[in-house]
Every structure is written in structure tokens, then in C-alpha cells.
Scaffold this active site. Sequence first.
Site: not given
Length: 379
Positions: A119, A122, A177
Site C-alpha cells: 500500500s 497509494k 489505506s
Amino acid sequence: MLQETLIVERPARLSPSRRTLPAGRPGPLALLLGCLLALGVLGSLSPSASGKTLRKPPARAAKKKARRPQRERFVPVYTRSGLPNIQARAALILDVSDGGAASPALYQKNPDEVRPIASISKLMAMLVVLEHKLDLAGKSTITESDAKLAARGAKSRLLTGMTLTNRDLLYAALLASDNRAVLALGRAVGLSPAAHAAQMTARARALGLTHTQFMEPTGLDYRNVSTPREVIAFLQAALKNPLIAQACRTTQHTAHAELPSRNAKLPPRRTAIEYTSTDLLLRASKHVIHGGKTGYNDRAGYCLVVAARLQQPSKKPREVAMAFLGAEGKLTRFADFGRAAQWLVERHPGQDEKGEPKHVHTTASRTEPATQAKQPQLL
């Protein structure tokens, strides 16, 4: 092999004074035991008969195992050579006090190893979305496609059909997230997941990052990869955007969502979703956290990239950036930050006696034994 559980009804207990049997005639209990022995059932029920105990049903065994407390592993702050005892598979600590890209490496451990980053992707996903002039006041709706594409990830609190402002979705993506939020924001600026990922990779190339690539925007794909050196570089680029910097420094955020009512004649139902940051440093560290991002999937392990200002009692604060990729424990990445921060504050690597910077490059060894001289601190 499937296990079968046989339930045998227990015969009622009779008082000898109330019931007698003729001599030599077996009673009901003896008959029952004889039948069980003949069928081979008694041996599986009696530990003394077969020497084996009846195995518990799998569900009960799993439940009992889940209740066992996890064992804590002692990790000292320093190795024998005096370096921070970093547990991540790959790590890099940079002094970024001058804000330059070519910052001196204070500590490095496989700093250019290409690894999945989960993640942490992101950060780049949101940088691309905001550079497409995302309308923060506009609204986006979570679709079945979002839910399907994010099915392998962590459970989302954004239900199919929910409508939220793009600002709330930005916080859901960076602070909590949430994978569905990332996909919805990409769609809000006209990007399919494939096009979004392609532009993320192109943005990395524009930053001079040759080992970073993205196959989709959320980080669920194991082929989203980078290195400790390059994730620090695109963290710094992302934090130059004030919206990303603010979201990455926020510990809690309340998003407001609308969900269509089951009765079309009634107005949409409104609900509040309380998000808490996945970055524990924001809530527990004594240092100033400028922003960062966590990440996890099965192949990436637990990851963290963070920029911080370390408070030094005897010297001026120190600006650093750190990346820890491939830690085995959920809290290990934060503990790695704590050990690194303690090392920087106590031993001042890369600084002279006056606190002025000097170039020092240190490298960790995977097999270097650690000393037990100091008690570890989490943060």
C-alpha cells in the site's frame, strides 16, 4: 481426512437396591459395552483402550490456538558494532536536513533491493489523482467493480452504493489505506485501474526512479515494486502536495457517506465512518512525523516509509527520511523506526561535535550479532 464425532447416549444410572439381575445374566450396561467393543467404537472413545485420545473438532482447536497470547521477542536497540538493530529485510535512513535529493545515507541495508511495496503504492496513486485536478468537493460512488477489484485486500468499510466526497475518499485512501477509495478516485478523474497504474509508473520515471513500477493503483498486486531508496524519493515528492501531507499527518478522520434507502421514496441514509491512521507513529512517537505510509501484503511483508523531525536534547532537530521494507511483524516496522531514532539521537551519526553534517555511509550485515546492552524501546 474428515473426522467424525460419535455421540453416545449415556444410560441412566440405576440404584442396585432398586434393580437386581439374575446371576450370570449380563445387565444393560454390560450389553452396551459389549456392543461398543464389537463395533470398535469404545477404543476410539477410551484413551486407555487404544492409547490415543479423541481429537478435538478442528473449529475448537483453531479457536483455542487463537486465544494463545503471542510470544514477545526481545530485540536489542544496537548491534555489537553500534548500529541500530534493524529487522526489516531492506532499509535506508537519510539525512534530509538540506532538502536535497542526494542526501547522505546514515544507514543502509539492501537499499537498492527491488521488493513489493504493497500500500505504499497509494502515495503515488494519490499524487497522480491530484495532479489530474481532482474535484475534492465532488462526490463518487463505490461500485461493484471497486469491491471486486479490491476483494483480495483488507475489509473495507465503504459499502457498494455508498457516495462520499472525494476529499473523504482521499483520507480513506491515505489515512486508512482503503483500496476501494483509491479505485473510486481514479475513476473520478477518468482513469481506469490500468491507466492509473501506467501513469503512476510514468510519474516515477519522471522522478528518475528506474526500479519502481506499478501494475495497479492499490498495492494489492505483488508486481508493484520499488526499493527503499526510491520509496523515500516518491514519498518526498508526494509530501510536497499539501493535501497529501495533511492526510498523512492526520490521526483520525470522520467521513460522511450516503447510502440509498431500500425504499426509493425515502431519502438516502446517512452514516459517519470513523477512520484511524494505520501509522502508529502519529499517535505514539515523541518525534514530529511529517508524513508517511504503511503497507502490507503476503509477499511485501510489513512496510513503512516516513519523514520525520527528530528532537535532540543537546542539538537542533534533525530532518530524516526512513524506509523499512519486508519486516516480519506488524509492529516491527515501527520498532525499527524507534531503534533508528534512538541511534540518531544518542550517537549523532553524520554530525560533528557542533551538530554540523558530515558524510558517513554505514551498512548493516544480515548476520551481525546483537548486544543485549540496552533495553529496546518501541517508539
